[in-house]
Design an enzyme around this catalytic site. Structure first.
Site, PDB file in Angstrom:
ATOM      1  N   ILE A 216       0.816  -1.217   0.000  1.00  0.00           N
ATOM      2  CA  ILE A 216       0.000   0.000   0.000  1.00  0.00           C
ATOM      3  C   ILE A 216       0.847   1.263   0.000  1.00  0.00           C
ATOM      4  O   ILE A 216       0.360   2.343  -0.324  1.00  0.00           O
ATOM      5  CB  ILE A 216      -0.975   0.013   1.191  1.00  0.00           C
ATOM      6  CG1 ILE A 216      -0.218  -0.125   2.520  1.00  0.00           C
ATOM      7  CG2 ILE A 216      -2.000  -1.084   1.042  1.00  0.00           C
ATOM      8  CD1 ILE A 216      -1.106   0.043   3.730  1.00  0.00           C
ATOM      9  N   GLU A 217       2.114   1.139   0.370  1.00  0.00           N
ATOM     10  CA  GLU A 217       2.987   2.307   0.349  1.00  0.00           C
ATOM     11  C   GLU A 217       3.497   2.608  -1.056  1.00  0.00           C
ATOM     12  O   GLU A 217       3.514   3.762  -1.488  1.00  0.00           O
ATOM     13  CB  GLU A 217       4.185   2.092   1.284  1.00  0.00           C
ATOM     14  CG  GLU A 217       3.870   2.225   2.766  1.00  0.00           C
ATOM     15  CD  GLU A 217       3.714   3.666   3.184  1.00  0.00           C
ATOM     16  OE1 GLU A 217       3.702   4.559   2.314  1.00  0.00           O
ATOM     17  OE2 GLU A 217       3.591   3.914   4.387  1.00  0.00           O
TER      18      GLU A 217
END
Length: 591
Positions: A216-217
């Site tokens: 998700i980063e």
């Protein structure tokens, strides 16, 4: 009342203190248990080790009477004596904590906090600051003890609650729908780094689910760059990266080094968890910053720690999605069939050996010498900003079995001097386009798009600040319209209409802070005609070169491994300036 139960009346105020920050003069809170020497002043340490007049080697934990939560001190005590008693109880708590007795540690912290609450100290007393410092330490120790209890009970695999609610379901729908391809590609890339990440997490006893955070980063892209200037697989901004030991200079940005950035992220995770005590809040703080989360928590009038989702709606929009996206990621990779996903086979882990390089070498040139594809070495060493080794010692990663040949090849390759990249900031005006801005600054559309994370449509809006990459000497540079003059041993610039400290510093390859220091400036205001020292006599890292017959600025710059524009600005010259034999020029030897 059982003496092992801590009174809530004292624990809850202590919990709130860690987020309130106390009075405005409070020192910055520590994030790890202080040593005996740093936690207490020398005289207090002596009191703890020897509370009686007769000398003792050490007060044993068993010799300190166990306080009862319901005890009340009937007789008034001297404030100094009360502070000493509170320090004794605090030290006893640390001893209990070291011995693994968390309940007793909390009991002593509770007693220490009760004692400092009962103290009656005049505002001007020197004891007030000591009491305030101890109060902050107690509050933090309570928080850390509770955080350690959560970890001990849950274990590595159970400390992050994977609650499914409507927010998590929304992210599940995105990952299995419109973002499905991105998710699958990230899962495939994760194979290159997952073993390394798990090793670091296990070494520090952290939950293994955190290994999926880069999905998700950054989608597991080691050079991912965000609108907030966060870089790398773990998306560190420059200041946070520096705080956790990630170096950044002309050649290297370790935020793009998967191993170093992972170690930094693990340190950050540990610190956040020690601050907040639960993983969902720690994850939110990783995204938007611990201080912002602490301010939001401080605004709450109820204890929030039992339920992260009570805090959820107060978080920034991006952070509100961050925790549900993480939970959704873990749910999918744990059981992809349940969510209709067929995940691809992960890439194999990266395998390499390292060799010590001591001069700048272009990676593509070395790859050619080794018979490798152009991108092989760059992919193994993504932290190298110019795809070249620095001018100091560097441990270069090379494919397994090529180390000896790489060292031999380096000796035959010419020294590489990378271009000095810089950025100017441009505020978009109505009607401007990316192509027009690129033409003005003599750079490319794609370079601007990469620097600002623009989409394929290159959409910009009036008032938007763009980071425009340029190169000294070849692209647009305001230094061409500004010249230095020599005054004694200094190089001085005369301020013209429209000048700002930022643009002057940018023109002459220095910083605003350095100009302010050299000229004893307190503010940013400038006057037309004002004289500013740009380079003083003792310019760090420079020596003097005496010009010889046949020399040109270009030849001199090349001889010392300098950029031509750097040579000119250091000596108050421009491209039309003439030099003569015997003239002394400042140079920096980069060889």
């Amino acid at each position: 009342m059982n003496s092992k139960i801590v009174t809530l009346a004292y624990i809850l105020p202590a919990f709130m203190l860690i987020f309130s920050g106390g009075c405005s003069s409070a020192p910055k809170m520590q994030t790890s248990p202080p040593s005996q020497e740093t936690a207490l002043p020398p005289e207090a340490q002596q009191d703890i080790l020897s509370p009686e007049a007769e000398p003792q080697e050490e007060m044993l934990l068993s010799e300190i009477p166990t306080p009862k939560a319901s005890e009340e001190t009937e007789e008034e005590k001297d404030p100094q004596q009360q502070l000493d008693d509170a320090l004794n109880a605090y030290q006893a708590a640390l001893l209990s904590w070291d011995q693994g007795d968390l309940e007793e540690a909390l009991l002593y912290l509770d007693e220490s906090y009760r004692l400092i609450l009962d103290m009656q100290i005049p505002p001007e007393s020197l004891l007030e600051q000591e009491r305030h410092d101890l109060r902050l330490l107690i509050a933090q120790r309570i928080q850390e003890v509770y955080a350690s209890r959560v970890t001990a009970v849950g274990g590595n695999h159970g400390t992050i609650p994977l609650e499914t609610n409507k927010y998590v379901q929304q992210e599940l729908d995105r990952f299995t729908g419109q973002e499905r391809r991105l998710f699958e590609d990230a899962y495939r890339r994760s194979g290159r780094y997952r073993d390394m990440i798990l090793e670091e997490l296990r070494r520090e006893g952290l939950p293994e689910e955190l290994a999926w955070m880069p999905v998700i980063e950054s989608w597991f892209k080691v050079k991912a760059y965000s609108r907030a200037s966060a870089l790398g697989m773990w998306q560190f901004i420059a200041s946070t990266g520096y705080r956790y030991g990630l170096k950044r200079d002309r050649y290297i940005d370790e935020r793009m080094d998967p191993e170093k950035a992972t170690r930094a992220a693990v340190k950050y995770f540990k610190e956040l968890h020690s601050w907040f005590g639960d993983w969902t809040t720690a994850l939110a703080a990783y995204n938007c910053g611990e201080y912002r989360v602490r301010r939001l928590i401080n605004a709450q009038r109820i204890a929030y720690l039992d339920n992260f989702w009570d805090l959820y709606q107060m978080l920034p929009r991006e952070t509100r999605r961050f925790v549900p996206r993480f939970i959704a990621t873990v749910l999918i990779v744990t059981n992809p069939q349940q969510y209709g996903m067929q995940l691809p086979a992960p890439d194999p882990p990266l395998r390499y050996e390292t060799v010590s390089i001591h001069k700048p070498v272009k990676l593509s040139t070395l790859s050619t010498q080794l018979g490798l594809s152009q991108n092989t070495l760059a992919e193994l060493n993504p932290e190298l900003r110019h795809s070249s080794t620095p001018d100091s010692g560097y441990e270069l990663k090379v494919p397994v079995g090529t180390g000896e040949r790489a060292l031999q090849a380096v000796n035959t390759i010419a020294r590489y001097v990378p271009p000095e990249a810089t950025y100017v900031y441009h505020y978009v005006r109505r009607g401007e386009t990316v192509s027009g801005i690129a033409g003005r600054y003599r750079t490319s559309i794609s370079a601007i798009a990469r620097a600002n994370n623009l989409g394929r449509r290159y959409l910009i809006r009036p008032g938007q600040r763009l980071r425009v990459p340029t190169r000294y000497g070849s692209a647009y540079s305001t230094a061409r319209t500004r010249q230095l003059e020599k005054q004694g041993d200094n190089l001085v610039y005369t301020v013209k209409r429209g000048d700002t400290l930022y643009h002057i510093a940018q023109s002459f390859l220095t910083s605003v802070q350095n100009i302010k220091r050299l000229n004893s400036l307190r503010g940013d205001m400038l006057q037309v005609g004002q004289k500013l020292i740009i380079h003083a006599d003792a310019a760090e890292g420079t020596t003097f070169y005496t010009v010889k017959s046949g020399d040109t600025p270009f030849k001199i710059a090349q001889r010392f491994g300098m950029n031509l524009n750097r040579l000119l600005t250091l000596n108050g010259l421009n491209t039309r300036s003439k030099i003569y034999p015997g003239q002394k020029l400042r140079v920096t030897d980069n060889k």
